[in-house]
Design a protein around this motif. Structure first.
Motif, mmCIF file in Angstrom:
data_model
loop_
_atom_site.group_PDB
_atom_site.id
_atom_site.type_symbol
_atom_site.label_atom_id
_atom_site.label_comp_id
_atom_site.label_asym_id
_atom_site.label_seq_id
_atom_site.Cartn_x
_atom_site.Cartn_y
_atom_site.Cartn_z
ATOM 1 N N ALA A 14 60.074 24.568 27.559
ATOM 2 C CA ALA A 14 59.495 26.140 27.578
ATOM 3 C C ALA A 14 61.161 26.340 26.146
ATOM 4 N N GLY A 15 61.521 25.079 25.295
ATOM 5 C CA GLY A 15 61.826 25.270 24.068
ATOM 6 C C GLY A 15 63.471 25.582 24.282
ATOM 7 N N THR A 16 63.631 24.889 25.499
ATOM 8 C CA THR A 16 65.301 25.623 25.450
ATOM 9 C C THR A 16 65.951 24.488 25.963
ATOM 10 N N THR A 17 66.952 24.183 25.848
ATOM 11 C CA THR A 17 67.966 22.730 25.877
ATOM 12 C C THR A 17 69.479 22.768 26.223
ATOM 13 N N GLY A 18 70.298 22.101 27.099
ATOM 14 C CA GLY A 18 71.394 23.128 28.351
ATOM 15 C C GLY A 18 72.480 21.883 27.904
ATOM 16 N N LEU A 19 73.312 22.907 27.375
ATOM 17 C CA LEU A 19 74.671 22.789 26.739
ATOM 18 C C LEU A 19 75.350 21.916 27.780
ATOM 19 N N VAL A 20 77.000 21.321 27.712
ATOM 20 C CA VAL A 20 77.490 20.730 28.294
ATOM 21 C C VAL A 20 78.156 21.681 29.705
ATOM 22 N N ASP A 21 78.088 22.972 28.899
ATOM 23 C CA ASP A 21 78.693 24.037 30.124
ATOM 24 C C ASP A 21 77.814 24.585 30.587
ATOM 25 N N GLY A 22 76.482 24.068 30.747
ATOM 26 C CA GLY A 22 75.168 24.569 31.627
ATOM 27 C C GLY A 22 74.761 25.649 31.101
ATOM 28 N N SER A 23 74.878 25.908 30.226
ATOM 29 C CA SER A 23 74.935 27.278 30.166
ATOM 30 C C SER A 23 73.183 26.383 28.776
ATOM 31 N N ARG A 24 72.054 28.094 28.560
ATOM 32 C CA ARG A 24 71.262 27.405 27.595
ATOM 33 C C ARG A 24 70.422 27.976 25.812
ATOM 34 N N ILE A 25 70.458 27.382 25.640
ATOM 35 C CA ILE A 25 69.585 27.637 23.895
ATOM 36 C C ILE A 25 68.199 26.954 23.947
ATOM 37 N N ALA A 26 68.520 28.248 23.205
ATOM 38 C CA ALA A 26 66.540 27.671 22.078
ATOM 39 C C ALA A 26 67.141 26.750 21.050
ATOM 40 N N LYS A 27 65.811 25.308 21.520
ATOM 41 C CA LYS A 27 65.667 24.394 20.067
ATOM 42 C C LYS A 27 66.147 23.960 18.995
ATOM 43 N N SER A 28 65.881 25.735 18.876
ATOM 44 C CA SER A 28 65.896 25.805 16.775
ATOM 45 C C SER A 28 66.743 26.830 17.350
ATOM 46 N N ALA A 29 67.916 27.153 17.642
ATOM 47 C CA ALA A 29 69.278 27.300 16.839
ATOM 48 C C ALA A 29 69.760 26.512 16.450
#
Length: 193
Positions: A14-29
């Motif tokens: 869906a265009g997001t990816t996970g950070l080490v802490d488990g939060s998700r951000i847009a791949k376009s960030a």
């Protein structure tokens, strides 16, 4: 520390990816652009290393740098925590001052054996140096992307300092390699007028 049994997870479809802490951000960030540019710089460094004698000190330097770039990617993907901020701890890989200091020491050692610059240098020379010039330019882009990401969210300032010093290191390493292979290719201002 890392165990991958399955390469695809479908969690990023869906265009997001996970950070080490488990939060998700847009791949376009902007942060993901910086992490991607660090990965590209690492790949370019590996490509350059393939043109060197694997037993050489230059190849050893690049191997250390490639490992540190994975640490740096993990650092960028790990938000600061309330207890440690951007300090290293068991749950976070962080760039530390000693890594930057080692780059500086290697720069100084290589640079001491080189003549002063009398012109800008054209990217090229030996195959390894030409590849390193490309890696240096990608590293500069990674640094710019990191600065952009840092305007949006807090990042470890040592991660950005590492990228800055790394581009200097790669520049001096290209000169060092070219010195043994015929010298730098110097810019001749207005030569084709």
């Amino acid at each position: 520390m890392v165990k991958l049994n399955k390469i695809y997870t479908r969690t990023g479809d869906a265009g997001t990816t996970g950070l080490v802490d488990g939060s998700r951000i847009a791949k376009s960030a902007p942060l993901m652009a910086a992490i991607g540019d660090v990965d590209e710089a690492n790949s370019a460094i590996g490509h350059a290393a393939a043109a060197l004698d694997p037993a050489s000190e230059e190849a050893a330097m690049l191997s250390r740098i490639q490992n540190e770039l994975f640490d740096l990617g993990a650092d960028l993907a790990t938000p600061a925590d309330a207890l440690h901020g951007f300090g290293p701890h068991d749950m976070a890989l962080r760039i530390v001052p000693g890594q930057i200091g080692r780059l500086e020491a290697e720069i100084d050692t290589m640079n001491d054996a080189l003549g002063a610059l009398t012109s800008f240098i054209l990217p090229g020379g030996t195959e390894a140096a030409a590849r390193l010039h490309l890696a240096r330019a990608i590293t500069r882009r990674a640094e710019r992307a990191g600065v952009t990401a840092g305007a949006e969210r807090d990042l470890n300032p040592l991660a950005l300092a590492y990228l800055n010093r790394l581009s200097d290191h790669l520049f001096v390493l290209t000169r060092h390699i070219n010195a043994a292979g015929g010298g730098d290719i110097l810019w001749k201002p207005g030569a084709t007028r």
